[in-house]
Scaffold this active site. Structure first.
Site, mmCIF file in Angstrom:
data_model
loop_
_atom_site.group_PDB
_atom_site.id
_atom_site.type_symbol
_atom_site.label_atom_id
_atom_site.label_comp_id
_atom_site.label_asym_id
_atom_site.label_seq_id
_atom_site.Cartn_x
_atom_site.Cartn_y
_atom_site.Cartn_z
ATOM 1 N N ASP A 1 2.305 -3.758 8.799
ATOM 2 C CA ASP A 1 2.921 -4.914 8.131
ATOM 3 C C ASP A 1 2.613 -6.236 8.817
ATOM 4 O O ASP A 1 3.423 -7.160 8.809
ATOM 5 C CB ASP A 1 4.454 -4.734 8.028
ATOM 6 C CG ASP A 1 4.830 -3.404 7.439
ATOM 7 O OD1 ASP A 1 4.222 -3.026 6.437
ATOM 8 O OD2 ASP A 1 5.718 -2.728 7.994
ATOM 9 N N LYS B 1 -2.193 -7.874 6.952
ATOM 10 C CA LYS B 1 -3.638 -7.599 6.851
ATOM 11 C C LYS B 1 -4.185 -7.927 5.459
ATOM 12 O O LYS B 1 -5.306 -8.395 5.331
ATOM 13 C CB LYS B 1 -3.915 -6.118 7.163
ATOM 14 C CG LYS B 1 -3.561 -5.723 8.586
ATOM 15 C CD LYS B 1 -3.798 -4.252 8.834
ATOM 16 C CE LYS B 1 -2.813 -3.331 8.146
ATOM 17 N NZ LYS B 1 -1.410 -3.418 8.571
ATOM 18 N N GLY C 1 1.145 -0.925 2.053
ATOM 19 C CA GLY C 1 1.510 -1.940 1.062
ATOM 20 C C GLY C 1 0.947 -3.265 1.527
ATOM 21 O O GLY C 1 1.500 -3.889 2.411
ATOM 22 N N HIS C 2 -0.200 -3.652 0.958
ATOM 23 C CA HIS C 2 -0.864 -4.880 1.416
ATOM 24 C C HIS C 2 -0.640 -5.993 0.396
ATOM 25 O O HIS C 2 -0.982 -5.852 -0.774
ATOM 26 C CB HIS C 2 -2.360 -4.625 1.632
ATOM 27 C CG HIS C 2 -2.613 -3.691 2.780
ATOM 28 N ND1 HIS C 2 -3.850 -3.181 3.086
ATOM 29 C CD2 HIS C 2 -1.768 -3.204 3.719
ATOM 30 C CE1 HIS C 2 -3.750 -2.406 4.165
ATOM 31 N NE2 HIS C 2 -2.492 -2.399 4.550
ATOM 32 N N GLN D 1 -1.637 0.509 7.957
ATOM 33 C CA GLN D 1 -0.662 0.733 9.042
ATOM 34 C C GLN D 1 -1.080 -0.104 10.266
ATOM 35 O O GLN D 1 -1.632 -1.178 10.086
ATOM 36 C CB GLN D 1 -0.541 2.222 9.401
ATOM 37 C CG GLN D 1 0.169 3.061 8.348
ATOM 38 C CD GLN D 1 -0.711 3.468 7.187
ATOM 39 O OE1 GLN D 1 -1.800 3.969 7.369
ATOM 40 N NE2 GLN D 1 -0.262 3.270 5.978
HETATM 41 P P1 IMP Z 1 4.056 8.126 6.869
HETATM 42 O O1 IMP Z 1 2.775 7.374 7.057
HETATM 43 O O2 IMP Z 1 4.643 7.938 5.496
HETATM 44 O O3 IMP Z 1 3.930 9.558 7.278
HETATM 45 O O4 IMP Z 1 5.149 7.490 7.859
HETATM 46 C C1 IMP Z 1 5.046 7.609 9.278
HETATM 47 C C2 IMP Z 1 5.528 6.335 9.970
HETATM 48 O O5 IMP Z 1 4.612 5.281 9.695
HETATM 49 C C3 IMP Z 1 6.888 5.846 9.490
HETATM 50 O O6 IMP Z 1 7.552 5.231 10.590
HETATM 51 C C4 IMP Z 1 6.545 4.780 8.464
HETATM 52 O O7 IMP Z 1 7.579 3.823 8.321
HETATM 53 C C5 IMP Z 1 5.305 4.182 9.098
HETATM 54 N N1 IMP Z 1 4.403 3.585 8.127
HETATM 55 C C6 IMP Z 1 3.570 4.215 7.281
HETATM 56 N N2 IMP Z 1 2.879 3.333 6.550
HETATM 57 C C7 IMP Z 1 3.255 2.121 6.964
HETATM 58 C C8 IMP Z 1 2.847 0.792 6.602
HETATM 59 O O8 IMP Z 1 1.972 0.567 5.765
HETATM 60 N N3 IMP Z 1 3.469 -0.208 7.275
HETATM 61 C C9 IMP Z 1 4.390 0.021 8.245
HETATM 62 N N4 IMP Z 1 4.798 1.230 8.605
HETATM 63 C C10 IMP Z 1 4.229 2.273 7.971
#
Ligand code: IMP
Length: 427
Positions: A13, A16, A40-41, A218
């Site tokens: 977040d 990017k 989520g970009h 991420q």
């Molecule tokens: P997962 O990717 O859904 O398995 O989540 C694993 C961890 O990564 C969790 O703490 C999510 O909140 C975090 N996470 C996954 N995608 C994002 C993102 O795009 N932005 C911020 N945190 C993310």
């Protein structure tokens, strides 16, 4: 032209999407290399907000190729919805390519994620529940279903049977093979025109000396190897992932840029040494609209963490930094910046590699003067308040990396180039 990787230098977040959108102006292709619809970009153009979950953020520039590499996990339903939603807003994504080797998120993956999160109890990760983790589990276990499998009934049916039998025996999950088969063959028909060998396409682009932008999702601290394991995502969100997630060799990469917020946020559980658990954290959350673009969850907010930055520079080999959301800190009289951690009475500057160390790490702060609220009006570095310039110098000094751009508000054109060579990346 250059092939550039852009990664998040914190816990995701970082902003990017808008940097990718800006850099895409000079690129020929924008390539996602890992993650799925957990991302989520956000890009804002003329006040209109677009949130991309799967499709690369270059999609708003129709002449660019948008590639989803083999390292991405794709939920066909989400991809089709995203295409449809863009179409309904007048945006056609004609240049989309989806790797035939990208793994597919199946309906049982979301269910498995729910079960696993429940089983973790108080140690739950706080995942996005998009089925991303279980899809990568199946990939590593070598039973995963890939995009090309959606185009062949026999292959899909056989693989589906193996998967359903496995998950029924290990989790007691029961799903109808016929129902899923029918639905996913339909998705295959709709996506067929996009499914190709993207590694070959990227190879051709490289040969023709085209410019490729690799869009990380991420952030570095969520990387499955280098992040705050186990509170991480399940893919390689660091720069190395761009090579394995697309099939391009490391020698073809010219630059790696990191994106960081002027403060730090994190969604979900896990260590966060500079988290602010008072009204200042609340203020930053409100002003920065720090709510997940995918799940709507409130993000945890904290001061800028220089130890994390130093680490991100190291594990990505960052050449430069883009700093976002400086406007959000405007108006605060004092701003803290973490320069090191205190661990069992000792000062440490390097990010510890073990979870049991993080729990005992306390941030060492330097307090700096804040700046006024109207920073976003600045068009030149000289227009920035002196206190803000000192803050930027401090970040560069801690990270040992130059800041190339500042993002002063969410709008597309509000990027301030900090150096002559950074300006040339945009125009
Ligand atoms: P997962 O990717 O859904 O398995 O989540 C694993 C961890 O990564 C969790 O703490 C999510 O909140 C975090 N996470 C996954 N995608 C994002 C993102 O795009 N932005 C911020 N945190 C993310």
């Amino acid at each position: 032209m250059q092939n550039i990787i852009v990664v998040g230098a914190q816990w995701g977040d970082e902003g990017k999407g808008r940097i990718i959108d800006a850099l895409a102006r000079k690129a020929d292709a924008v390539v996602r290399f890992q993650g799925g619809s957990n991302a989520g970009h956000t890009v804002v153009v003329n006040g209109e907000k677009f949130v991309f979950h799967l499709i690369p953020s270059g999609a708003l520039r129709p002449e660019k190729k948008c590639i989803m590499g083999n390292g991405v996990v794709v939920d066909p339903k989400e991809l089709l919805n995203e295409l449809e939603s863009l179409h309904s807003r007048g945006i056609e994504v004609n240049n989309l390519c989806l790797s035939s080797n990208a793994h597919v998120i199946m309906p049982y993956h979301q269910k498995i994620e729910e079960i696993e999160e429940e089983q973790r109890g108080k140690n739950r990760i706080g995942t996005t529940r998009k089925g991303v983790g279980p899809a990568y589990q199946d990939k590593a276990a070598r039973r995963g279903i890939r995009a090309a499998d959606l185009l062949d009934k026999n292959t899909l049916s056989n693989k589906l049977r193996i998967n359903l039998e496995f998950w029924e025996s290990s989790c007691g999950l029961k799903f109808s093979l016929e129902g899923i088969l029918k639905q996913y063959l339909e998705y295959g028909k709709k996506l067929e025109k996009y499914i190709v060998d993207t590694s070959l396409i990227i190879h051709e682009l490289v040969k023709e000396n085209k410019a490729i932008l690799f869009e990380g999702a991420q952030g570095s601290l969520l990387d499955v190897d280098h992040g705050t394991y186990p509170f991480v995502t399940s893919s390689n969100a660091t720069a190395g992932g761009a090579c394995t997630g697309t099939g391009v060799g490391p020698t073809r990469i010219d630059k790696v840029l990191g994106v960081a917020k002027a403060y730090t946020t994190r969604v979900g559980k896990g260590p966060f040494p500079t988290e602010i658990k008072n009204e200042v954290g609340e203020l930053i959350r409100k002003r920065g609209q720090e709510y997940g673009a995918t799940t709507g969850r409130a993000r945890r907010c904290g001061w800028f963490d220089g130890v994390v930055l130093r680490y991100a520079v190291r594990v990505n080999g960052l050449d430069g930094l883009v700093l976002t959301k400086l406007d959000i800190l405007g108006g605060l009289s004092k701003i803290k910046i973490c320069t090191a951690y205190r661990y069992r009475g000792k000062i440490i500057e390097d990010f510890p590699s073990q979870a049991y160390h993080w729990q005992e790490c306390e941030p060492v702060y330097e307090e700096m003067e804040g700046w006024e609220d109207d920073t976003f009006k600045a068009r030149r570095i000289e227009d920035l308040p002196l206190s803000l310039q000192k803050y930027l110098n401090k970040i560069e000094e801690i990270g040992g990396v130059p800041i190339l751009f500042l993002s002063l508000s969410a709008e597309r054109d509000n990027l301030l180039a900090m150096r002559q060579d950074s300006a040339s990346l945009l125009a």
